[in-house]
Design a protein around this motif. Sequence first.
Motif, PDB file in Angstrom:
ATOM      1  N   PRO A  31      25.158  23.992  40.474  1.00 34.02           N
ATOM      2  CA  PRO A  31      26.383  23.758  41.245  1.00 34.02           C
ATOM      3  C   PRO A  31      26.891  25.036  41.902  1.00 34.02           C
ATOM      4  CG  PRO A  31      26.900  23.897  38.922  1.00 34.02           C
ATOM      5  CD  PRO A  31      25.394  23.956  39.017  1.00 34.02           C
ATOM      6  N   LEU A  32      27.811  24.863  42.828  1.00 30.08           N
ATOM      7  CA  LEU A  32      28.438  25.992  43.511  1.00 30.08           C
ATOM      8  C   LEU A  32      29.620  26.504  42.697  1.00 30.08           C
ATOM      9  CD1 LEU A  32      28.464  24.735  47.210  1.00 30.08           C
ATOM     10  CD2 LEU A  32      26.970  26.491  46.219  1.00 30.08           C
TER      11      LEU A  32
ATOM     12  N   CYS B 296      26.341  27.524  50.015  1.00 33.30           N
ATOM     13  CA  CYS B 296      26.280  28.818  49.351  1.00 33.30           C
ATOM     14  C   CYS B 296      26.282  29.915  50.415  1.00 33.30           C
ATOM     15  CB  CYS B 296      25.037  28.919  48.478  1.00 33.30           C
ATOM     16  SG  CYS B 296      24.775  30.555  47.738  1.00 33.30           S
ATOM     17  N   ARG B 297      27.085  30.930  50.230  1.00 36.74           N
ATOM     18  CA  ARG B 297      27.194  31.979  51.240  1.00 36.74           C
ATOM     19  C   ARG B 297      25.987  32.907  51.257  1.00 36.74           C
ATOM     20  NH1 ARG B 297      31.957  35.863  48.719  1.00 36.74           N
ATOM     21  NH2 ARG B 297      30.974  36.335  46.723  1.00 36.74           N
ATOM     22  N   ILE B 298      25.080  32.763  50.307  1.00 33.55           N
ATOM     23  CA  ILE B 298      23.899  33.623  50.264  1.00 33.55           C
ATOM     24  C   ILE B 298      22.673  32.888  50.777  1.00 33.55           C
ATOM     25  CG2 ILE B 298      22.354  34.923  48.740  1.00 33.55           C
ATOM     26  CD1 ILE B 298      24.709  35.623  47.021  1.00 33.55           C
ATOM     27  N   CYS B 299      22.350  31.763  50.192  1.00 34.88           N
ATOM     28  CA  CYS B 299      21.155  31.029  50.601  1.00 34.88           C
ATOM     29  C   CYS B 299      21.449  29.920  51.600  1.00 34.88           C
ATOM     30  CB  CYS B 299      20.449  30.439  49.381  1.00 34.88           C
ATOM     31  SG  CYS B 299      21.373  29.136  48.545  1.00 34.88           S
ATOM     32  N   ARG B 300      22.747  29.650  51.878  1.00 37.33           N
ATOM     33  CA  ARG B 300      23.150  28.628  52.840  1.00 37.33           C
ATOM     34  C   ARG B 300      22.605  27.238  52.489  1.00 37.33           C
ATOM     35  NH1 ARG B 300      27.370  30.344  54.274  1.00 37.33           N
ATOM     36  NH2 ARG B 300      27.411  28.787  55.940  1.00 37.33           N
TER      37      ARG B 300
ATOM     38  N   TYR C 268      14.918  31.830  44.002  1.00 38.65           N
ATOM     39  CA  TYR C 268      15.065  31.987  45.429  1.00 38.65           C
ATOM     40  C   TYR C 268      14.360  33.209  45.980  1.00 38.65           C
ATOM     41  CZ  TYR C 268      18.551  28.386  45.023  1.00 38.65           C
ATOM     42  OH  TYR C 268      19.180  27.223  44.802  1.00 38.65           O
ATOM     43  N   GLY C 269      14.043  34.158  45.134  1.00 33.98           N
ATOM     44  CA  GLY C 269      13.237  35.299  45.548  1.00 33.98           C
ATOM     45  C   GLY C 269      13.903  36.124  46.598  1.00 33.98           C
ATOM     46  N   ASP C 270      13.113  36.595  47.566  1.00 36.84           N
ATOM     47  CA  ASP C 270      13.613  37.482  48.579  1.00 36.84           C
ATOM     48  C   ASP C 270      14.434  36.787  49.626  1.00 36.84           C
ATOM     49  OD1 ASP C 270      12.336  39.462  47.289  1.00 36.84           O
ATOM     50  OD2 ASP C 270      10.538  39.442  48.563  1.00 36.84           O
ATOM     51  N   GLN C 271      14.526  35.449  49.582  1.00 40.45           N
ATOM     52  CA  GLN C 271      15.306  34.745  50.583  1.00 40.45           C
ATOM     53  C   GLN C 271      16.799  34.794  50.287  1.00 40.45           C
ATOM     54  OE1 GLN C 271      13.861  33.553  53.256  1.00 40.45           O
ATOM     55  NE2 GLN C 271      11.860  34.195  52.504  1.00 40.45           N
TER      56      GLN C 271
ATOM     57  N   HIS D 281      25.937  29.975  44.715  1.00 39.36           N
ATOM     58  CA  HIS D 281      25.156  29.594  43.536  1.00 39.36           C
ATOM     59  C   HIS D 281      25.123  30.767  42.551  1.00 39.36           C
ATOM     60  CE1 HIS D 281      23.112  26.667  46.408  1.00 39.36           C
ATOM     61  NE2 HIS D 281      23.683  25.910  45.493  1.00 39.36           N
ATOM     62  N   GLN D 282      25.192  30.440  41.279  1.00 42.62           N
ATOM     63  CA  GLN D 282      25.138  31.507  40.286  1.00 42.62           C
ATOM     64  C   GLN D 282      23.801  32.224  40.334  1.00 42.62           C
ATOM     65  OE1 GLN D 282      26.861  31.095  36.368  1.00 42.62           O
ATOM     66  NE2 GLN D 282      24.900  31.614  35.416  1.00 42.62           N
ATOM     67  N   GLN D 283      22.739  31.487  40.560  1.00 40.72           N
ATOM     68  CA  GLN D 283      21.412  32.107  40.623  1.00 40.72           C
ATOM     69  C   GLN D 283      21.338  33.090  41.790  1.00 40.72           C
ATOM     70  OE1 GLN D 283      18.237  29.300  40.986  1.00 40.72           O
ATOM     71  NE2 GLN D 283      16.809  30.566  39.836  1.00 40.72           N
ATOM     72  N   CYS D 284      21.857  32.719  42.937  1.00 38.88           N
ATOM     73  CA  CYS D 284      21.859  33.615  44.097  1.00 38.88           C
ATOM     74  C   CYS D 284      22.757  34.819  43.852  1.00 38.88           C
ATOM     75  CB  CYS D 284      22.319  32.859  45.345  1.00 38.88           C
ATOM     76  SG  CYS D 284      21.296  31.440  45.771  1.00 38.88           S
ATOM     77  N   LEU D 285      23.906  34.574  43.209  1.00 41.03           N
ATOM     78  CA  LEU D 285      24.836  35.664  42.954  1.00 41.03           C
ATOM     79  C   LEU D 285      24.242  36.697  42.006  1.00 41.03           C
ATOM     80  CD1 LEU D 285      27.677  36.889  43.226  1.00 41.03           C
ATOM     81  CD2 LEU D 285      28.377  35.466  41.289  1.00 41.03           C
TER      82      LEU D 285
END
Length: 878
Positions: free
Chosen positions: A45-46, A33-37, A13-16, A60-64
Amino acid sequence: MDVFPAENQVGGYGDQALPAEETDKDDDGVDLCRICRSPEVSDNPLRYPCACRGSIKYVHQQCLLLWLNRRGYKQCEVCGRSYSFVPVYSENAPERLPCHEFLRGLLLRALRVVAWVFVLLFNAYCYSLHPWGRETAIENKRVFRVPEKLAPLLASFIYDWLIASFITLIVMLRIIVQDLFGAHVENGPVHGVVARVAFVLWKYMRILSDWWYDHLIRLRFFDAIMVDVPREEVVRLRNAQLHEFGVIRSFLFLLDDNAFAVLAISFHVSFFFVLLPFFMGKLVVALLQVSTQLLSGYSLGQEPVIVGYLTMLLLSFAYLGSFATLSRDSIQAIARGLSMGFLFVAEALPLYLWITSVKVWKNLSVVKDGVILCLKIGVLPLAIGCWFDFCTLPILGTPVSQRLEMISEYPLAMIIHWMLGQICLMWAFNSMELIQRILRKRPFWFLLDVADPNYKITKLRIGQILFALAFHGSMMVIVAHLPILTISHISPSFLPLQLWIYDERIMFRSMAAYTCLTRLAPIEWFAELIKASAEPIVHKWIITVSSWLKLSEFLLENHADQNVRPLQHRDDWFLVSSIAEGSVVCFYGSQSDTTFEEDIDDDDRLIARIGLMLVLAALSLFLISTISMVLPILLGRVFFHSITFITFGLKNDDLYGFCIGCYILRAIYITTCFVTNHIMIGRTDLLLNFVLLWIRNALLFSIWISLIPTLLGLLIDLMIIIPLQVPLSESPVYSLLLDWLIGLVVLHIWTCLTMFTRINCFATVAWREKLERIRTIGINRLPSTWLLRDVICSIIVTLSTTLGFPYLVAYYLFPWLGFSGAVNLAVQRLIWPVLLAIIILGFVAKLTLDLFIYIHRVEYNDRYMVGDRVADFTEDLQ
């Protein structure tokens, strides 16, 4: 199932991936997802890893992971709950490791420990070959009274610090030369044996410095020293290529990268700075045994390392001189160069001197500014610090001649006087700031204003410097010298102060005690206490005295009930300028055009009233300073004399006594204000509840520090002290006071280790939970029954059982069984040491089992762990 690497490295997801401000679901009611929406997908999965609910529940775990890497800590910024991750293992992972795999992992870790021990012993041996190392070992043996074989090992820690400093210096030089200036060393063709050796050595040293550089980054070392350099330009992992050591790294394959790098750095530095000079010196001394008389000095015959340094220096000069072998043509070229050089000096030197003198004359202002800055920043604080030292000499009972002798022997001690002067200037700056918040500027018309746009710090103002010296000198006489003389005249035995550091028996223990006192941060506590109490006192004093002397209009503009006003915003340059000018300056622009001369014309007695106010101020400072010196020290001495029955001949220390006295005075003041305030507002019921709470806490605390330490100390006495010191043929003498003191120290250490550290091997899980509950909730909010039953009575029952059961066995069971008196006496004396041995064996067995479990888990994760995933909140609850 989503699996991510164990190192929590994420991509995608990078800088987004930033926290979004939306609070609703999408139009279809799908969780986002509360980060990438974004909604969940099959391979991503969430999760709901914290206690947050609603639209910020899922992520998302990746966003977290990306967000946590940016934030730097694994904790939710909303609910404050720490995130947890569970490992994910491969499908063919067994339930536990096979025996041979576990033994292999255990052997590898044992060899790594042996490698670290070898590094420590190797450094100790190398440092013992150097004269500095032998001197350090002798000094450690004399100071710390350690055995002769342990002194070099203790000195090797200094050598380890020198090695770390050396490799850090190389890293810093590489950053400056390569990364910041863009200068890189090219790996071009290398000719010559010496050049090839130097290139290989530099190659390996570069690899080791890269490893140390990566570790400094993980320790955030560069964040503290390179504040002006962008982090991205310095903090870049270099991934040291330790495999380039080739055969050496393959031979030491059992060692991990850290152990191998530490061993390589130690050998690299020790070989070139200790071992090689030592063996070369030994060789030179052995070859020149004929010149025994020449080589029998301290610098040659007794120190092979020094001889090796000289030999290496001579060989270096010889190698460099080999490039300058002269031929006939080169001699003629050198002769022509020398003649041209003499001609150039004869003609160009006068012109060069003239040009230099012109440049110096043009830049004379720079020299003048430097001299003025040295006078303001160096000489002024030094003079103030020396005068402060002279005013406070009677406190320690040091005569002036002894102090002058010490300064003549150790000139660098003047740095301490300069620092004292800076502290005095800082204190004057804070005092001037406090006074200027209350008074108008008109009384300070004669002072220098550093906020003036025309102000220059490089302008010499002799009057301002002389006024600052006179002002600070008189203030030190009023605040320090006169109170000390008054105290000495009233009570000659009060001074000098009694300090532990002057007792040779406990000199080094006193240094540790003073270090502990410094770590407790009493200086910051005193500063906050003085600042909080001085501001209202000075405010009320100025208002009262100004009203009494009819100076309110001149000083306060008839605002006797005015609030303290803030000054204009200042930067750090104002602080530097004010300290350079003596801290007796103004900080904001003028408030009125009325001058002091106009006020004198209006009232002829104004000067007399201002002078009377200054006299009253000096008298008030004198009284407050005298009371502040005497009262806390007296209370501290009373405290030490009251507990002299448990100090076993240890004298009181007035520095600790002063701190204890200040704490007692502060407690008395806070208690008095608290009681008076509740009585005045009519909340006697709340005051009664607080009094009952204090009585309850006092009773529980008295049991905690009286009965429990006595039982614990008696148990330690029976288990350790009596079996070691009293023979079986003699009857032991019990001292409950000594047992109580020993138990109090052990109980305090155990409580601190269990409550405030991560060491959890000295308490059970139940006791850790109890102490954690006391620390987090607070003793005032916990019920009395729980504290008395589950904490105090529990530990009393445990200690009583440990004491009583062996007593019943030794004094009643064995005599009843018909054993002889000698056997009964031996059992009575040795049953508690045997119990201690059983406890120690059980403790060691438990630690060994925990160690094996930990090694098994680490080895199991290394072999079969493929990643990890964030744990959901409900998983932790279950």
